[in-house]
Scaffold this motif. Structure first.
Motif, mmCIF file in Angstrom:
data_model
loop_
_atom_site.group_PDB
_atom_site.id
_atom_site.type_symbol
_atom_site.label_atom_id
_atom_site.label_comp_id
_atom_site.label_asym_id
_atom_site.label_seq_id
_atom_site.Cartn_x
_atom_site.Cartn_y
_atom_site.Cartn_z
ATOM 1 N N MET A 1 0.857 -1.191 0.000
ATOM 2 C CA MET A 1 0.000 0.000 0.000
ATOM 3 C C MET A 1 0.892 1.240 0.000
ATOM 4 S SD MET A 1 -3.261 1.062 0.258
ATOM 5 C CE MET A 1 -4.152 2.561 0.649
ATOM 6 N N ASN A 2 0.680 2.161 -0.938
ATOM 7 C CA ASN A 2 1.382 3.435 -0.838
ATOM 8 C C ASN A 2 0.402 4.505 -0.346
ATOM 9 O OD1 ASN A 2 -0.005 4.682 -3.068
ATOM 10 N ND2 ASN A 2 1.369 3.633 -4.486
ATOM 11 N N ASN A 3 0.919 5.651 0.002
ATOM 12 C CA ASN A 3 0.088 6.696 0.593
ATOM 13 C C ASN A 3 -0.413 7.702 -0.428
ATOM 14 O OD1 ASN A 3 0.344 5.724 3.272
ATOM 15 N ND2 ASN A 3 2.399 6.624 3.404
ATOM 16 N N TYR A 4 -0.204 7.435 -1.698
ATOM 17 C CA TYR A 4 -0.629 8.370 -2.725
ATOM 18 C C TYR A 4 -2.129 8.254 -2.990
ATOM 19 C CZ TYR A 4 4.332 8.940 -3.839
ATOM 20 O OH TYR A 4 5.676 9.213 -3.773
ATOM 21 N N THR A 5 -2.703 9.369 -3.410
ATOM 22 C CA THR A 5 -4.085 9.402 -3.884
ATOM 23 C C THR A 5 -4.074 9.885 -5.334
ATOM 24 O OG1 THR A 5 -4.450 11.716 -3.265
ATOM 25 C CG2 THR A 5 -4.843 10.032 -1.570
ATOM 26 N N HIS A 6 -5.259 9.963 -5.914
ATOM 27 C CA HIS A 6 -5.372 10.492 -7.270
ATOM 28 C C HIS A 6 -4.697 11.854 -7.394
ATOM 29 C CE1 HIS A 6 -7.620 11.197 -11.141
ATOM 30 N NE2 HIS A 6 -7.378 12.442 -10.778
ATOM 31 N N ASP A 7 -4.899 12.712 -6.406
ATOM 32 C CA ASP A 7 -4.393 14.083 -6.485
ATOM 33 C C ASP A 7 -2.925 14.230 -6.097
ATOM 34 O OD1 ASP A 7 -6.751 15.120 -7.451
ATOM 35 O OD2 ASP A 7 -7.509 15.722 -5.484
ATOM 36 N N THR A 8 -2.350 13.214 -5.458
ATOM 37 C CA THR A 8 -0.960 13.339 -5.005
ATOM 38 C C THR A 8 0.006 12.380 -5.693
ATOM 39 O OG1 THR A 8 -1.262 11.788 -3.160
ATOM 40 C CG2 THR A 8 -1.727 14.124 -2.746
ATOM 41 N N ALA A 9 -0.502 11.389 -6.398
ATOM 42 C CA ALA A 9 0.390 10.428 -7.070
ATOM 43 C C ALA A 9 1.274 11.165 -8.075
ATOM 44 C CB ALA A 9 -0.420 9.350 -7.768
ATOM 45 N N PRO A 10 2.581 10.953 -8.033
ATOM 46 C CA PRO A 10 3.464 11.655 -8.963
ATOM 47 C C PRO A 10 3.330 11.120 -10.377
ATOM 48 C CG PRO A 10 4.710 10.047 -7.710
ATOM 49 C CD PRO A 10 3.324 10.049 -7.122
ATOM 50 N N THR A 11 3.556 11.988 -11.339
ATOM 51 C CA THR A 11 3.614 11.547 -12.731
ATOM 52 C C THR A 11 4.970 10.907 -12.966
ATOM 53 O OG1 THR A 11 2.165 13.364 -13.400
ATOM 54 C CG2 THR A 11 3.429 12.261 -15.137
ATOM 55 N N GLN A 12 4.944 9.673 -13.457
ATOM 56 C CA GLN A 12 6.161 8.934 -13.754
ATOM 57 C C GLN A 12 6.264 8.731 -15.263
ATOM 58 O OE1 GLN A 12 6.986 5.598 -10.873
ATOM 59 N NE2 GLN A 12 4.819 5.916 -10.372
ATOM 60 N N ARG A 183 -13.943 18.263 -8.893
ATOM 61 C CA ARG A 183 -13.030 17.186 -8.475
ATOM 62 C C ARG A 183 -11.805 17.122 -9.379
ATOM 63 N NH1 ARG A 183 -17.989 14.290 -7.868
ATOM 64 N NH2 ARG A 183 -17.637 13.005 -9.715
ATOM 65 N N ILE A 184 -11.997 17.281 -10.693
ATOM 66 C CA ILE A 184 -10.847 17.100 -11.582
ATOM 67 C C ILE A 184 -9.914 18.302 -11.594
ATOM 68 C CG2 ILE A 184 -12.076 15.449 -13.044
ATOM 69 C CD1 ILE A 184 -12.252 17.641 -15.203
ATOM 70 N N VAL A 185 -10.402 19.482 -11.205
ATOM 71 C CA VAL A 185 -9.517 20.658 -11.185
ATOM 72 C C VAL A 185 -8.783 20.800 -9.855
ATOM 73 C CG1 VAL A 185 -10.927 21.878 -12.887
ATOM 74 C CG2 VAL A 185 -11.305 22.290 -10.435
ATOM 75 N N ALA A 186 -9.042 19.910 -8.912
ATOM 76 C CA ALA A 186 -8.477 20.058 -7.570
ATOM 77 C C ALA A 186 -6.976 19.757 -7.523
ATOM 78 C CB ALA A 186 -9.212 19.150 -6.589
ATOM 79 N N ARG A 187 -6.479 18.942 -8.442
ATOM 80 C CA ARG A 187 -5.055 18.596 -8.404
ATOM 81 C C ARG A 187 -4.213 19.841 -8.669
ATOM 82 N NH1 ARG A 187 -1.699 13.679 -9.153
ATOM 83 N NH2 ARG A 187 0.334 14.434 -9.837
ATOM 84 N N LYS A 188 -3.220 20.074 -7.807
ATOM 85 C CA LYS A 188 -2.447 21.317 -7.862
ATOM 86 C C LYS A 188 -1.597 21.430 -9.125
ATOM 87 C CE LYS A 188 -2.359 21.994 -2.859
ATOM 88 N NZ LYS A 188 -1.519 22.090 -1.642
ATOM 89 N N ASP A 189 -1.064 20.315 -9.604
ATOM 90 C CA ASP A 189 -0.205 20.377 -10.794
ATOM 91 C C ASP A 189 -0.932 19.878 -12.036
ATOM 92 O OD1 ASP A 189 -0.311 17.716 -10.109
ATOM 93 O OD2 ASP A 189 1.823 17.327 -10.464
ATOM 94 N N ARG A 190 -2.238 20.107 -12.070
ATOM 95 C CA ARG A 190 -3.041 19.686 -13.215
ATOM 96 C C ARG A 190 -2.466 20.243 -14.520
ATOM 97 N NH1 ARG A 190 -7.887 17.898 -14.972
ATOM 98 N NH2 ARG A 190 -8.783 18.933 -16.775
ATOM 99 N N ASP A 191 -2.416 19.391 -15.540
ATOM 100 C CA ASP A 191 -1.950 19.804 -16.870
ATOM 101 C C ASP A 191 -3.123 20.420 -17.624
ATOM 102 O OD1 ASP A 191 -0.902 20.177 -19.355
ATOM 103 O OD2 ASP A 191 -0.350 18.095 -19.719
ATOM 104 N N ALA A 192 -3.150 21.743 -17.703
ATOM 105 C CA ALA A 192 -4.255 22.447 -18.353
ATOM 106 C C ALA A 192 -3.872 22.941 -19.743
ATOM 107 C CB ALA A 192 -4.709 23.621 -17.503
ATOM 108 N N SER A 193 -2.761 22.444 -20.286
ATOM 109 C CA SER A 193 -2.334 22.900 -21.610
ATOM 110 C C SER A 193 -3.318 22.447 -22.672
ATOM 111 C CB SER A 193 -0.937 22.353 -21.934
ATOM 112 O OG SER A 193 -0.917 20.943 -21.874
ATOM 113 N N PRO A 194 -3.591 23.278 -23.661
ATOM 114 C CA PRO A 194 -4.561 22.906 -24.697
ATOM 115 C C PRO A 194 -4.029 21.787 -25.584
ATOM 116 C CG PRO A 194 -3.461 24.946 -25.276
ATOM 117 C CD PRO A 194 -3.012 24.616 -23.883
ATOM 118 N N PHE A 195 -4.951 21.021 -26.142
ATOM 119 C CA PHE A 195 -4.566 19.970 -27.071
ATOM 120 C C PHE A 195 -4.260 20.578 -28.431
ATOM 121 C CE2 PHE A 195 -6.565 17.303 -23.911
ATOM 122 C CZ PHE A 195 -5.798 16.149 -23.957
#
Length: 290
Positions: A1-12, A183-195
């Motif tokens: 079990m790791n302590n990460y959540t959806h909002d805190t899991a690092p991008t690898q 819920r989806i905008v809550a992540r602090k490092d959300r990638d909001a760059s346009p497609f």
């Protein structure tokens, strides 16, 4: 079990086949359950998955989210066929050392997930298909202009574009849709760059070709031997709900759940129900299980 959540899991990142794939991996890896891999919808990326769903699964199994080739933080050029998207997804899963997975595919992601199950049957244990349909399904790849225009709308908060696409026009559905967006905008490092246009073009071509290439009597679905859960809303305006009934009827081992007062993002509207129903499906022991 790791302590990460959806909002805190690092991008690898993992590089394989000349592609540098971006992904997040979190949840209860010690529970002994098969990892769940999510396949994303048209022009969606890592940050458009619903935390209420991925965290719900992560309580007792591993969750993997990723950007396929050419999408957002993953390198390369977006494939213009569903088949190549599936091949690339399989390559990514191989690079993580995964030998058996459960797949949850939404919309275009559901097309890709089906194709992975056909191309790599040894890799897929169970399949969950949400707001999607079969190759050559009713209206797939033939979206009316007014519906297609919804994907190009520019807004002060771009994520609000999903409200008319994923949710029904009723007051209740729109309220639940706004909760999803929060819920989806809550992540602090959300990638909001346009497609870029290449994402629209590549994915659009892939969906159009897959949807307009007819499969008489939906014969290809017979190649998906694993148990399948099909989920949709009562009135999916992006991939018509009739396609979910077709999947259930023509897949060898499928069951169907339809949520009320819901559109293309029915699972985002009812995340608690979706997690409960899907866990029951994934965990059930029966004689037909793959």
């Amino acid at each position: 079990m790791n302590n990460y959540t959806h909002d805190t899991a690092p991008t690898q990142f993992v590089e394989t086949g000349g592609i540098r794939f971006a992904y997040r991996r979190f949840g209860n890896m010690a529970a002994g359950r098969t990892p769940v891999v999510f396949f994303q919808h048209f022009i969606g990326n890592l940050d458009d998955h619903d935390p209420a769903i991925s965290d719900g699964f992560a309580a007792d199994r591993e969750v993997i989210l990723f950007n396929n080739t050419g999408v957002a933080s993953t390198s390369g050029v977006v494939p213009d066929t569903i088949e190549q998207m599936a091949t690339d997804a399989g390559t990514f899963l191989d690079a993580l050392g995964l030998t058996v997975v459960d797949l949850v595919g939404h919309s275009m992601g559901g097309l890709v997930a089906q194709q992975v199950a056909i191309q790599r049957p040894e890799l897929v244990r169970r399949l969950v298909l949400v707001g999607t349909g079969p190759r050559g399904g009713v209206g797939i790849g033939e979206m009316p202009a007014e519906t297609a225009a919804l994907f190009g709308v520019k807004l002060p908060r771009q994520e609000d574009m999903w409200l008319p696409i994923l949710f029904a026009p009723t007051e209740t559905s729109q309220k639940l849709g706004r909760e999803y967006v929060e819920r989806i905008v809550a992540r602090k490092d959300r990638d909001a760059s346009p497609f870029g246009e290449q994402v629209y073009a590549g994915q659009g071509t892939a969906i159009h070709t897959y949807g307009t290439t007819k499969d008489p009597a939906y014969a290809l679905l017979k190649n998906i031997k694993v148990p399948v859960l099909v989920v949709n809303g009562t009135d999916d305006t992006i991939i018509a709900t009739i396609n979910s009934y077709i999947l259930q009827q023509f897949l060898p081992n499928a069951e169907l759940v339809i949520y009320p007062d819901a559109n293309h993002g029915a699972h985002f509207q009812y995340p608690g129900r979706f997690v409960t129903h899907t866990k029951l499906f994934l965990d059930r022991q029966d004689t037909t299980a793959g």
